[in-house]
Design a protein around this motif. Structure first.
Motif, PDB file in Angstrom:
ATOM      1  N   GLY A  20       4.545   4.273   5.223  1.00 55.05           N
ATOM      2  CA  GLY A  20       4.321   4.399   6.669  1.00 55.05           C
ATOM      3  C   GLY A  20       3.557   3.215   7.233  1.00 55.05           C
ATOM      4  N   THR A  21       2.521   3.521   7.970  1.00 50.92           N
ATOM      5  CA  THR A  21       1.703   2.489   8.600  1.00 50.92           C
ATOM      6  C   THR A  21       1.105   1.544   7.570  1.00 50.92           C
ATOM      7  OG1 THR A  21       1.218   3.777  10.563  1.00 50.92           O
ATOM      8  CG2 THR A  21      -0.472   2.226   9.879  1.00 50.92           C
ATOM      9  N   ALA A  22       0.667   2.086   6.441  1.00 49.45           N
ATOM     10  CA  ALA A  22       0.064   1.247   5.392  1.00 49.45           C
ATOM     11  C   ALA A  22       1.103   0.248   4.869  1.00 49.45           C
ATOM     12  CB  ALA A  22      -0.468   2.122   4.265  1.00 49.45           C
ATOM     13  N   ILE A  57      -1.970   0.248  -0.904  1.00 47.01           N
ATOM     14  CA  ILE A  57      -2.710   0.443   0.352  1.00 47.01           C
ATOM     15  C   ILE A  57      -2.563   1.901   0.779  1.00 47.01           C
ATOM     16  CG2 ILE A  57      -3.032  -0.355   2.734  1.00 47.01           C
ATOM     17  CD1 ILE A  57      -1.463  -2.863   2.053  1.00 47.01           C
ATOM     18  N   SER A  58      -3.698   2.549   1.037  1.00 52.83           N
ATOM     19  CA  SER A  58      -3.630   3.944   1.479  1.00 52.83           C
ATOM     20  C   SER A  58      -4.905   4.332   2.211  1.00 52.83           C
ATOM     21  CB  SER A  58      -3.433   4.861   0.261  1.00 52.83           C
ATOM     22  OG  SER A  58      -3.511   6.203   0.653  1.00 52.83           O
ATOM     23  N   GLN A  59      -4.761   4.827   3.407  1.00 54.53           N
ATOM     24  CA  GLN A  59      -5.928   5.303   4.156  1.00 54.53           C
ATOM     25  C   GLN A  59      -6.571   6.458   3.401  1.00 54.53           C
ATOM     26  OE1 GLN A  59      -8.495   7.500   6.292  1.00 54.53           O
ATOM     27  NE2 GLN A  59      -6.502   8.489   6.065  1.00 54.53           N
ATOM     28  N   SER A  60      -5.772   7.449   3.060  1.00 54.57           N
ATOM     29  CA  SER A  60      -6.313   8.673   2.461  1.00 54.57           C
ATOM     30  C   SER A  60      -6.676   8.498   0.997  1.00 54.57           C
ATOM     31  CB  SER A  60      -5.277   9.791   2.569  1.00 54.57           C
ATOM     32  OG  SER A  60      -4.100   9.406   1.861  1.00 54.57           O
ATOM     33  N   GLY A  61      -5.970   7.610   0.323  1.00 62.67           N
ATOM     34  CA  GLY A  61      -6.162   7.473  -1.125  1.00 62.67           C
ATOM     35  C   GLY A  61      -5.531   8.606  -1.907  1.00 62.67           C
ATOM     36  N   GLU A  62      -4.777   9.465  -1.210  1.00 62.00           N
ATOM     37  CA  GLU A  62      -4.189  10.624  -1.896  1.00 62.00           C
ATOM     38  C   GLU A  62      -2.672  10.676  -1.734  1.00 62.00           C
ATOM     39  OE1 GLU A  62      -5.862  12.432  -3.824  1.00 62.00           O
ATOM     40  OE2 GLU A  62      -7.941  12.099  -3.199  1.00 62.00           O
ATOM     41  N   THR A  63      -2.069   9.711  -1.063  1.00 61.10           N
ATOM     42  CA  THR A  63      -0.631   9.758  -0.830  1.00 61.10           C
ATOM     43  C   THR A  63       0.111   9.754  -2.169  1.00 61.10           C
ATOM     44  OG1 THR A  63      -0.905   8.665   1.273  1.00 61.10           O
ATOM     45  CG2 THR A  63       1.278   8.519   0.287  1.00 61.10           C
ATOM     46  N   MET A  64       0.870  10.811  -2.390  1.00 69.78           N
ATOM     47  CA  MET A  64       1.465  10.991  -3.722  1.00 69.78           C
ATOM     48  C   MET A  64       2.456   9.879  -4.066  1.00 69.78           C
ATOM     49  SD  MET A  64       1.319  12.686  -6.402  1.00 69.78           S
ATOM     50  CE  MET A  64       0.448  14.174  -6.068  1.00 69.78           C
ATOM     51  N   ALA A  81      -1.590  10.348  13.255  1.00 71.90           N
ATOM     52  CA  ALA A  81      -0.987   9.007  13.295  1.00 71.90           C
ATOM     53  C   ALA A  81      -2.095   7.956  13.185  1.00 71.90           C
ATOM     54  CB  ALA A  81      -0.214   8.827  14.593  1.00 71.90           C
ATOM     55  N   SER A  82      -1.890   7.005  12.316  1.00 69.12           N
ATOM     56  CA  SER A  82      -2.925   6.003  12.038  1.00 69.12           C
ATOM     57  C   SER A  82      -3.025   4.958  13.138  1.00 69.12           C
ATOM     58  CB  SER A  82      -2.582   5.269  10.744  1.00 69.12           C
ATOM     59  OG  SER A  82      -2.938   6.060   9.646  1.00 69.12           O
ATOM     60  N   THR A  83      -4.242   4.628  13.508  1.00 68.16           N
ATOM     61  CA  THR A  83      -4.472   3.506  14.418  1.00 68.16           C
ATOM     62  C   THR A  83      -5.515   2.579  13.786  1.00 68.16           C
ATOM     63  OG1 THR A  83      -6.062   4.875  15.628  1.00 68.16           O
ATOM     64  CG2 THR A  83      -3.839   4.687  16.550  1.00 68.16           C
ATOM     65  N   LYS A 131       7.624   6.987  17.792  1.00 66.87           N
ATOM     66  CA  LYS A 131       8.415   8.088  17.224  1.00 66.87           C
ATOM     67  C   LYS A 131       7.506   9.267  16.904  1.00 66.87           C
ATOM     68  CE  LYS A 131      10.527   5.270  14.274  1.00 66.87           C
ATOM     69  NZ  LYS A 131      11.458   4.533  13.428  1.00 66.87           N
ATOM     70  N   GLU A 132       6.422   8.971  16.154  1.00 65.89           N
ATOM     71  CA  GLU A 132       5.638  10.100  15.658  1.00 65.89           C
ATOM     72  C   GLU A 132       4.836  10.785  16.756  1.00 65.89           C
ATOM     73  OE1 GLU A 132       3.153   8.977  12.324  1.00 65.89           O
ATOM     74  OE2 GLU A 132       2.513   7.141  13.278  1.00 65.89           O
ATOM     75  N   LEU A 133       4.456  10.041  17.798  1.00 68.08           N
ATOM     76  CA  LEU A 133       3.626  10.651  18.846  1.00 68.08           C
ATOM     77  C   LEU A 133       4.448  11.241  19.980  1.00 68.08           C
ATOM     78  CD1 LEU A 133       0.763   8.021  19.178  1.00 68.08           C
ATOM     79  CD2 LEU A 133       0.683  10.230  18.052  1.00 68.08           C
TER      80      LEU A 133
HETATM   81  O1  M6R Z   1      -3.022   7.817   3.678  1.00 69.59           O
HETATM   82  P1  M6R Z   1      -1.956   6.739   3.607  1.00 69.59           P
HETATM   83  O2  M6R Z   1      -2.383   5.462   4.269  1.00 69.59           O
HETATM   84  O3  M6R Z   1      -1.477   6.508   2.212  1.00 69.59           O
HETATM   85  O4  M6R Z   1      -0.748   7.328   4.436  1.00 69.59           O
HETATM   86  C1  M6R Z   1       0.461   6.634   4.491  1.00 69.59           C
HETATM   87  C2  M6R Z   1       1.371   7.206   5.559  1.00 69.59           C
HETATM   88  O5  M6R Z   1       1.647   8.543   5.288  1.00 69.59           O
HETATM   89  C3  M6R Z   1       0.749   7.096   6.954  1.00 69.59           C
HETATM   90  O6  M6R Z   1       0.458   5.778   7.281  1.00 69.59           O
HETATM   91  C4  M6R Z   1       1.722   7.670   7.986  1.00 69.59           C
HETATM   92  O7  M6R Z   1       2.841   6.862   8.120  1.00 69.59           O
HETATM   93  C5  M6R Z   1       1.053   7.881   9.340  1.00 69.59           C
HETATM   94  N1  M6R Z   1       1.638   9.019   9.979  1.00 69.59           N
HETATM   95  C6  M6R Z   1       1.209   6.717  10.238  1.00 69.59           C
HETATM   96  O8  M6R Z   1       0.709   6.922  11.504  1.00 69.59           O
END
Ligand code: M6R
Length: 618
Positions: A307-309, A352-359, A405-407, A493-495
């Motif tokens: 996704g965003t990452a 790269i991952s915001q959450s650090g948990e994306t499977m 949604a990531s910003t 799209k997502e918003l």
């Molecule tokens: O936690 P992560 O950065 O690994 O998440 C990756 C994607 O699921 C995340 O960026 C997703 O695309 C968001 N909905 C973007 O706004």
């Protein structure tokens, strides 16, 4: 995917659990439920839809016994097995009513387990994979009084990813938890303890947390926390102190978390950059379990993300190749391991991952490690699985991102990627400390520039309102503007649930230009004319091409770029920046545009339909 909370202590468990669920709702919001232990039974409430539906139901019910309980669990769901209905909402009770279970993840062998349980005469009351765990746990509890031991035995029969929490009527004052491939943290309080998917659920009560490792079981009472591995051997969790407070996770006067998070970006990027330069001008990562020699031996970089990452990774490719001269590929994490990439000891995989948990990203990382590649994580969530399993970590320090949604995650990931590129260039001797220092100075100027962009967004909001009914949007960019175009389209799209596509501007004439019709909004991201002139001139031609076919052009261009003026139906100005760093400013108007369109259309900006913040299933 699913938020879970457990509590034991002196407070009203129902209130603590509901408050925690409110902060975890970003993880999933298609149903919610709670189970509270009273003297001799479990009081259960669950409801499809958002948490507010459950709260309404609880209010109507007015169950005073339930409200008085001091031990309970709660769940907010993002459906995998079984639709988002009342009956599929968690918690799930065992057939004998003794045990209640909540779950985040997927039990992959549930069909086999369910068939075996049904063959023993157990009647299932939901379509979920989770329900089999409640039956299995209650069967185990017929063999032992030890709740933790029973949970361990059940876990060894499960395949897949799971965080489980359970309460048992015959073990009052205790909540048991287990984790494999899904997040679970412990909150240590005074005379009370907590379990949750992440610390935001209990941060109002304690900032002392314990990170649980893979394949571990934890049993909490009001005064104790016992952690073992799945074979029952006691283990120490890693204690840590959470350094952000509740206010950081609240909306701070904004209507939506996303509006607040967009506004926080100057501070978030500044925090990513803070303290990154050592006394000899070297770039400092947070955790490095690699030697400089390991990094000098790298001959190829793969970036894996979703996704965003993933879009942040696409920008990083330009910087990393330019600064280090090492080939860099960017891969969707969900595809990476299926195409048998060529990896070895001299490959660096950046996850790269915001959450650090994306499977998907975690599995790509594990595949890379199996092939002996080195792994570096860029992550926002301290102690999450991806950084824990990596050889080196750079935390983005962006603070909690609650909107689905990531910003700010994107901008901080960009800043972190730039630091990684500079670190590699420096360690490998491709750039001297003063050259790295010059780019770091440019980076450090970016928060002020982002602030400036944000101060001029009223016109973009007005434009958004005028575009709210449009059905299709096109985004165009070249070079680092191309991933920014992809990110702009993803946000919309997502918003706003409208069709939006991002293209490399040069690719348009190879087919997509056919979709341009009278009035089609086309957002064009224009690179600096002060950078590579040819890049700038090419996109100005592309703008003319779409305009000639009827497009309504929305042009994002640098201050002083007069060449675009005749072709822009709407002009959004951004400050002058070095070409590679431009995404840190050009992304912002697109975030505002998408959020405002969604808001105007009356949609939930923080929790768009069908999505979850943390995607912990493949
Ligand atoms: O936690 P992560 O950065 O690994 O998440 C990756 C994607 O699921 C995340 O960026 C997703 O695309 C968001 N909905 C973007 O706004």
């Amino acid at each position: 995917m699913c938020g879970i909370v457990g509590y034991v202590g002196g407070q009203t468990a129902l209130q603590v659990v509901l408050d925690g669920l409110r902060r975890l709702e970003y993880r999933g919001y298609d149903s919610a439920g709670v189970a509270i232990l009273t003297e001799d039974e479990i009081r259960l409430a669950k409801k499809a839809g958002k948490l507010s539906n459950l709260e309404k139901e609880l209010q109507e019910r007015g169950d005073q016994v339930m409200a008085a309980g001091n031990c309970g669990i709660g769940h907010t769901r993002w459906a995998t097995h079984g639709g988002p209905t009342d009956r599929n909402a968690h918690p799930h009770l065992s057939a004998d009513g003794r045990v209640a279970v909540i779950h985040n993840g997927i039990i992959e062998n549930f069909a086999k387990l369910r068939a075996a349980l049904e063959a023993e005469g157990i009647e299932f009351r939901s379509d979920t994979d989770t329900e089999c765990v409640s039956h299995l746990l209650s069967l185990e509890l017929r063999k032992t009084d030890d709740l933790a031991a029973a949970m361990r035995n059940v876990c060894t029969t499960l395949e897949g990813a799971f965080t489980l929490l359970a309460v048992d009527t015959r073990t009052p004052g205790k909540v048991v938890g287990a984790r494999r491939n899904s997040p679970l943290v412990v909150g240590r309080g005074q005379g009370e303890n907590f379990l949750a998917s992440d610390v935001s659920a209990f941060i109002a009560h304690t900032r002392d947390a314990i990170e649980l490792g893979q394949d571990q079981v934890v049993l909490i009472t009001a005064d104790s926390i016992e952690i073992t591995d799945f074979s029952g051997v006691p283990v120490e969790g890693r204690p840590y102190h959470v350094n952000w407070d509740l206010a950081a996770a609240e909306k701070g006067g904004h209507e939506w978390f996303m509006f607040k998070e967009i506004d926080e970006q100057p501070r978030a990027v500044a925090d990513t950059l803070l303290g990154r330069v050592g006394e000899h001008g070297e770039i400092l990562l947070d955790e490095v379990r690699l030697t400089d020699q390991d990094l000098r031996d790298i001959d190829k970089v793969f970036i894996v993300a979703c996704g965003t990452a993933y879009h942040a990774g696409l920008v990083a490719k330009y910087a990393i190749e330019h600064w280090t001269r090492i080939p860099c590929e960017v891969e969707l994490a969900s595809e990476f391991r299926y195409r048998d990439p060529v990896l070895d000891r001299s490959t660096l995989v950046v996850a790269i991952s915001q959450s650090g948990e994306t499977m998907d990203t975690l599995m790509a990382l594990r595949h890379a490690k199996d092939q002996k590649a080195r792994v570096l994580a860029i992550c926002n969530t301290n102690g999450s699985t991806i950084p824990r399993e990596s050889d080196a970590v750079l935390y983005t320090h962006g603070g909690p991102e609650i909107a689905v949604a990531s910003t700010k995650a994107f901008l901080t990931q960009l800043a972190a990627c730039f630091l990684v590129g500079l670190h590699l260039a420096q360690v490998r001797g491709v750039k001297y400390a003063d050259e790295v220092g010059a780019v770091v100075d440019q980076l450090r100027a970016m928060p002020e520039l982002i602030k400036k962009v944000l101060s001029e967004m009223d016109a973009v909001r007005e434009l958004a309102r005028s575009l709210a009914e449009e059905k299709t949007f096109i985004f165009l960019g070249r070079h680092v503007g191309y991933p920014v175009a992809l990110e702009g389209a993803l946000k919309l799209k997502e918003l706003a649930y409208v069709h939006a596509e991002g293209f490399a501007a040069g690719e348009l004439k190879h087919g997509p230009i056919a979709v341009i019709d009278q009035g089609t909004p086309v957002v064009c991201i224009v690179p600096s004319p002060a950078g590579r002139g040819v890049l700038h001139d090419k996109i100005v031609s592309n703008i003319q091409e779409v305009r000639a076919r009827g497009a309504r052009t929305i042009v994002i261009a640098e201050e002083g770029d007069e060449a675009v003026v005749p072709y822009a139906d709407h002009l959004i100005r951004v400050p002058r920046t070095p070409t590679l760093l431009a995404p840190l400013v050009t992304t912002v108007p697109m975030q505002v545009l998408a959020a405002e369109i969604a808001h105007t259309r009356g949609f939930d900006v923080d929790q768009p339909r069908n999505l979850a913040k943390s995607v912990t299933v493949e």
